[in-house]
Enzyme design. Structure first.
Site, PDB file in Angstrom:
ATOM      1  N   HIS A 262       0.609  -0.963   0.202  1.00  0.00           N
ATOM      2  CA  HIS A 262      -0.205  -0.091   0.121  1.00  0.00           C
ATOM      3  C   HIS A 262       0.624   1.225   0.082  1.00  0.00           C
ATOM      4  CE1 HIS A 262      -3.325   2.869   1.151  1.00  0.00           C
ATOM      5  NE2 HIS A 262      -3.862   2.124   0.901  1.00  0.00           N
ATOM      6  N   GLU A 324      -8.013  -5.437   0.321  1.00  0.00           N
ATOM      7  CA  GLU A 324      -8.109  -5.867  -0.994  1.00  0.00           C
ATOM      8  C   GLU A 324      -8.768  -7.306  -1.022  1.00  0.00           C
ATOM      9  OE1 GLU A 324      -9.958  -3.936  -2.864  1.00  0.00           O
ATOM     10  OE2 GLU A 324      -9.465  -2.141  -3.919  1.00  0.00           O
TER      11      GLU A 324
HETATM   12  N1  ACO Z   1       3.714  -7.783  -4.537  1.00  0.00           N
HETATM   13  C1  ACO Z   1       5.363  -7.868  -4.536  1.00  0.00           C
HETATM   14  N2  ACO Z   1       6.023  -6.609  -4.636  1.00  0.00           N
HETATM   15  C2  ACO Z   1       5.498  -5.577  -4.737  1.00  0.00           C
HETATM   16  C3  ACO Z   1       4.011  -5.599  -4.345  1.00  0.00           C
HETATM   17  C4  ACO Z   1       3.347  -7.029  -4.717  1.00  0.00           C
HETATM   18  N3  ACO Z   1       2.121  -6.360  -3.919  1.00  0.00           N
HETATM   19  N4  ACO Z   1       3.808  -4.577  -3.964  1.00  0.00           N
HETATM   20  C5  ACO Z   1       4.835  -3.633  -3.633  1.00  0.00           C
HETATM   21  N5  ACO Z   1       5.430  -4.192  -4.404  1.00  0.00           N
HETATM   22  C6  ACO Z   1       7.053  -4.493  -4.620  1.00  0.00           C
HETATM   23  C7  ACO Z   1       7.774  -3.408  -6.129  1.00  0.00           C
HETATM   24  O1  ACO Z   1       7.921  -4.443  -7.014  1.00  0.00           O
HETATM   25  C8  ACO Z   1       8.866  -2.575  -5.233  1.00  0.00           C
HETATM   26  O2  ACO Z   1      10.074  -3.307  -5.542  1.00  0.00           O
HETATM   27  P1  ACO Z   1      11.348  -3.074  -5.739  1.00  0.00           P
HETATM   28  O3  ACO Z   1      11.351  -1.590  -4.963  1.00  0.00           O
HETATM   29  O4  ACO Z   1      12.281  -4.068  -5.706  1.00  0.00           O
HETATM   30  O5  ACO Z   1      10.962  -1.920  -7.291  1.00  0.00           O
HETATM   31  C9  ACO Z   1       8.812  -1.827  -3.983  1.00  0.00           C
HETATM   32  O6  ACO Z   1       7.848  -3.237  -3.264  1.00  0.00           O
HETATM   33  C10 ACO Z   1       7.834  -0.870  -3.724  1.00  0.00           C
HETATM   34  O7  ACO Z   1       6.850  -0.624  -4.621  1.00  0.00           O
HETATM   35  P2  ACO Z   1       5.930   0.469  -5.495  1.00  0.00           P
HETATM   36  O8  ACO Z   1       5.134   0.234  -6.511  1.00  0.00           O
HETATM   37  O9  ACO Z   1       7.453   1.944  -5.441  1.00  0.00           O
HETATM   38  O10 ACO Z   1       4.935   0.410  -3.567  1.00  0.00           O
HETATM   39  P3  ACO Z   1       3.802   1.086  -4.138  1.00  0.00           P
HETATM   40  O11 ACO Z   1       3.203   1.863  -2.373  1.00  0.00           O
HETATM   41  O12 ACO Z   1       3.534   2.634  -4.761  1.00  0.00           O
HETATM   42  O13 ACO Z   1       2.253   0.497  -4.315  1.00  0.00           O
HETATM   43  C11 ACO Z   1       0.359  -0.539  -4.483  1.00  0.00           C
HETATM   44  C12 ACO Z   1       1.080   0.666  -3.717  1.00  0.00           C
HETATM   45  C13 ACO Z   1       0.234   0.104  -5.932  1.00  0.00           C
HETATM   46  C14 ACO Z   1      -0.652  -0.981  -3.789  1.00  0.00           C
HETATM   47  C15 ACO Z   1       1.846  -1.928  -4.842  1.00  0.00           C
HETATM   48  O14 ACO Z   1       1.441  -2.341  -2.826  1.00  0.00           O
HETATM   49  C16 ACO Z   1       0.740  -2.980  -5.922  1.00  0.00           C
HETATM   50  O15 ACO Z   1       0.772  -2.801  -6.431  1.00  0.00           O
HETATM   51  N6  ACO Z   1      -0.118  -3.608  -4.677  1.00  0.00           N
HETATM   52  C17 ACO Z   1      -0.424  -4.651  -5.311  1.00  0.00           C
HETATM   53  C18 ACO Z   1      -1.875  -4.693  -6.215  1.00  0.00           C
HETATM   54  C19 ACO Z   1      -3.247  -4.623  -4.926  1.00  0.00           C
HETATM   55  O16 ACO Z   1      -2.864  -4.948  -4.101  1.00  0.00           O
HETATM   56  N7  ACO Z   1      -3.656  -3.121  -5.436  1.00  0.00           N
HETATM   57  C20 ACO Z   1      -4.679  -2.799  -4.497  1.00  0.00           C
HETATM   58  C21 ACO Z   1      -4.134  -1.475  -3.295  1.00  0.00           C
HETATM   59  S1  ACO Z   1      -5.056  -1.212  -2.142  1.00  0.00           S
HETATM   60  C22 ACO Z   1      -5.653   0.226  -2.944  1.00  0.00           C
HETATM   61  O17 ACO Z   1      -5.271   0.605  -3.097  1.00  0.00           O
HETATM   62  C23 ACO Z   1      -7.003   1.019  -2.660  1.00  0.00           C
END
Ligand code: ACO
Length: 383
Positions: A262, A324
């Site tokens: 998140h 979620e």
């Molecule tokens: N699975 C695996 N790796 C992840 C995940 C995940 N669910 N989420 C983040 N990461 C990793 C990224 O690959 C990145 O890795 P790196 O440093 O090796 O490049 C690191 O964690 C940071 O990722 P960001 O994209 O910068 O994190 P951000 O805070 O922007 O992303 C998000 C938040 C979009 C929710 C992300 O965690 C994600 O895509 N989750 C999966 C989809 C999901 O569950 N969406 C619903 C979210 S709840 C809501 O918004 C209502």
């Protein structure tokens, strides 16, 4: 080409865009405050109608205020003919698009849609919140080739929603689960759709315009979330012992695990706690108990394995369970189709959007940030 600034305000990250009394998200402490109450204090203890009153009026309602609110909102659930025509025309589009189109027509039924006084705004808030479930249920039935079912005034908003979707009075545990879900997602700080609603309201535009815009913002996959894919994931995993190789394989392929991570929460999303308890209760009650229990038990054990593997493969990213993950289990257990999940979310969030519009209209200050120009200058026509 010059690349855009990566300064601190990119995407307005960390910028405080408004003062609000509606909700507060503390991503480090894993806290969500709604109208002064911790989420865990409200969820499962007050109804969605009470939580909506809290946001619109600043306090939980008394018994008589609640009775009056319920009476008023249950009397305006039915859709006007114009709105129903739009829903019928939109059966091939995703539910969230149908909701956006239908929402825009609802100003036809307001005495003065451009009146942005607190009284008129509150009246519009009740109308939108009362009718969103009717739109989503009617669209679900029409898309499945069935006729819509007229709302019943004697049921709560949540119970009536399930009644209009399925055509039978829901099990109380299912109605309770939807009620808890809507309270849980009613508001969540300055998220993209709420900000959109406030920007529109800040121009002194009306409630219906602001909420229609908010639905447009919610629709995007970065906001509307991923409960559908969470179900796909669990179906793919199939059994607890397959979780670890499955997750490792996904991560090795560079894919993200749905329902984890998140932007704001760096600890477990408090909404995941509330919804996991609600989904657990639901899995032990109502219809399809065995199937729901098996899926819930798989989810519980998969969650632990996924968290362990994420910590090992992505150390320091603090990837924890988000809202979620258990939303998916809860909504499928009450018999909703994954394609309706985002629109069902909007049925809860609409009360929060409306509260923000009321707050923004009272603030009466245009939201108008600046941009940093990074294009060329002094070009000459013809050169
Ligand atoms: N699975 C695996 N790796 C992840 C995940 C995940 N669910 N989420 C983040 N990461 C990793 C990224 O690959 C990145 O890795 P790196 O440093 O090796 O490049 C690191 O964690 C940071 O990722 P960001 O994209 O910068 O994190 P951000 O805070 O922007 O992303 C998000 C938040 C979009 C929710 C992300 O965690 C994600 O895509 N989750 C999966 C989809 C999901 O569950 N969406 C619903 C979210 S709840 C809501 O918004 C209502």
């Amino acid at each position: 080409m010059t690349s855009p600034s990566k300064g601190p305000a990119r995407g307005l990250d960390g910028v405080v865009a408004a003062q609000t009394r509606l909700s507060h998200v503390d991503g480090q402490a894993g806290e969500l405050i709604i109208g002064g109450y911790q989420l865990r204090e409200l969820a499962g203890r007050v109804s969605f109608e009470e939580a909506a009153h809290l946001l619109w009026c600043g306090a939980l309602p008394s018994q008589s205020e609640l009775a009056a609110l319920r009476r008023e909102m249950s009397g305006i659930r039915a859709l006007p003919e114009e709105t129903m025509r739009v829903v019928r025309a939109a059966t091939k589009t995703p539910p969230i698009d149908a909701l956006r189109m239908a929402c825009a027509t609802l100003s036809l039924d307001l005495p003065n849609p451009d009146d942005i006084s607190p009284a008129a705004d509150t009246q519009a808030a009740k109308l939108l919140t009362a009718r969103f479930p009717t739109v989503v249920a009617a669209h679900a039935r029409l898309s499945a080739g069935k006729e819509p079912i007229a709302p019943r005034a004697d049921l709560s908003l949540a119970a009536n929603f399930l009644y209009m979707v399925h055509g039978t009075e829901p099990d109380p545990s299912a109605a309770r689960a939807i009620d808890t879900y809507w309270v849980t997602v009613i508001d969540h700080g300055m998220n993209a759709s709420t900000f959109t609603a406030r920007v529109i309201a800040s121009t002194r535009s009306d409630m219906v315009s602001a909420v229609t815009g908010a639905i447009g913002a919610l629709k995007g996959p970065l906001h509307g979330g991923a409960p559908g894919p969470v179900l796909d994931m669990l179906q793919d995993i199939k059994s607890a012992d397959r979780t670890e190789p499955w997750v490792r394989n996904e991560l090795a392929a560079g894919r993200r695990i749905m329902g984890f991570g998140h932007r704001v929460y760096k600890v477990r999303d408090p909404r995941a706690d509330v919804l996991s308890k609600a989904a657990d209760a639901l899995a032990s009650a109502g219809k399809d108990t065995l199937a729901n229990r098996k899926l819930f038990d798989l989810a519980r054990s998969a969650e632990q394995t996924i968290l362990t593997v994420l910590e090992e493969v992505k150390p320091g990213r603090n990837l924890r369970t988000n809202v979620e993950f258990y939303t998916a289990l809860l909504l499928q257990a009450v018999g909703l189709e994954p394609r309706s999940f985002v629109a069902t979310f909007a049925c809860g969030r609409v009360a929060g959007w409306c509260a923000h519009v009321i707050e923004q209209h009272a603030e009466d200050h245009l939201i108008r940030p600046q941009s940093e120009y990074v294009g060329p200058r002094n070009l000459k026509v013809g050169e």
